[in-house]
Design an enzyme around this catalytic site. Sequence first.
Site, PDB file in Angstrom:
ATOM      1  CG  HIS A 288      -1.884  -1.181   1.205  1.00 59.21           C
ATOM      2  ND1 HIS A 288      -2.628  -1.528   2.297  1.00 59.21           N
ATOM      3  CD2 HIS A 288      -2.156  -2.121   0.254  1.00 59.21           C
ATOM      4  CE1 HIS A 288      -3.326  -2.627   2.023  1.00 59.21           C
ATOM      5  NE2 HIS A 288      -3.048  -3.005   0.794  1.00 59.21           N
TER       6      HIS A 288
ATOM      7  CG  HIS B 135      -7.612  -3.103  -1.641  1.00 59.00           C
ATOM      8  ND1 HIS B 135      -7.054  -2.049  -0.934  1.00 59.00           N
ATOM      9  CD2 HIS B 135      -6.813  -4.167  -1.397  1.00 59.00           C
ATOM     10  CE1 HIS B 135      -5.992  -2.471  -0.284  1.00 59.00           C
ATOM     11  NE2 HIS B 135      -5.816  -3.755  -0.547  1.00 59.00           N
TER      12      HIS B 135
ATOM     13  CG  HIS C 167       0.073  -9.410  -2.716  1.00 59.54           C
ATOM     14  ND1 HIS C 167      -0.178  -8.111  -3.076  1.00 59.54           N
ATOM     15  CD2 HIS C 167      -0.660  -9.635  -1.605  1.00 59.54           C
ATOM     16  CE1 HIS C 167      -1.023  -7.576  -2.214  1.00 59.54           C
ATOM     17  NE2 HIS C 167      -1.338  -8.485  -1.307  1.00 59.54           N
TER      18      HIS C 167
ATOM     19  CG  ASP D  83      -3.473  -5.063  -2.870  1.00 53.11           C
ATOM     20  OD1 ASP D  83      -3.006  -4.267  -2.036  1.00 53.11           O
ATOM     21  OD2 ASP D  83      -4.273  -5.973  -2.563  1.00 53.11           O
TER      22      ASP D  83
HETATM   23 ZN    ZN Z   1      -3.931  -4.626  -0.215  1.00 53.82          ZN
END
Ligand code: ZN
Length: 311
Positions: free
Chosen positions: A82, A245, A272, A249
């Site tokens: 973030h 969001h 991720h 990310d």
């Molecule tokens: Zn996040």
Amino acid sequence: MLFQHTVKSLTRAVGVGLHSGLRVELTLRPAPPHTGIVFRRVDLPVPVVIPVNAAAVSDTRMATTITPGGRADGPRVLTIEHLMSACCGLGIDNLYIDITDEEVPILDGSAASFVYLLQSAGLQSQSALRRFLRIRQPVEVREGEGRSLKWARFEPKNGYSLRFEIDFGHPAVDATGQVYEFDFGSGRYTRDIARARTFGFTKDVEMLRSRGLALGASMNNAVVVDDYRVLNADGLRYDDEFVKHKILDAVGDLYVAGLPILGAYSAFRSGHGLNNQLLRAVLADEANFEIVTFDNPQTAPVGFGAPVPVW
Ligand SMILES: [Zn+2]
């Protein structure tokens, strides 16, 4: 933003780690041109320096974690995404981040607190030209198949855009926007992306806590969803906060490249891990990318020739 940027002055934040639940202090400090974003674990007897780059990413299971040289053990910094997203969103190239524990504080669960912090410190233009990583040919990574299929890809583009599609198979999440495309040329990162909070499902919390994770999670720093609905009293910040969001990310995950990217990112159910695999796939072959600078605002991609508007 054709020139590199850092912050004008030192600034501090205190919060808790989403996973550790521990109090941690961050100090953001100006850094010279060509430094990049550099974390320093100042709580250790001898401070450990961890420059952010794609190879430093050592774990992506719950958050993006870096270690010196991407080693599997040793001092680390967790949950950098973030803060990295905010740095990318504001066009900050060079920054020292001193941290007093191993996890970046979650603050309000979005990038908005980091944006506020960085804007309070002020942005400082530097003498060196900004270097961009320009995608030259399509690169794609895939994982799973059927219901578990995920993919992420880059294609060439004279600018930077991110298109993300989610598919959680969950009534409360499915009732919101499933697809969003964000173009950095719009200058609307702070307004349209930065405020989207991380989210979690109550059914996962017990499992995570038994593994020593999500210890700092609460409705103050996450959207919490049970089997049917969003539990936060104030509801969502955006109608499509979940997919936004995921874009927030991805912006942070991809900024570990160390340079702003010129390309079109698109993804389906990525996270991720896959975002980092995509970046490594790009960097693995020099035919995939080139490093470019622009000394004339007229020839720079839209949105990159002038400072990003502050909303
Ligand atoms: Zn996040």
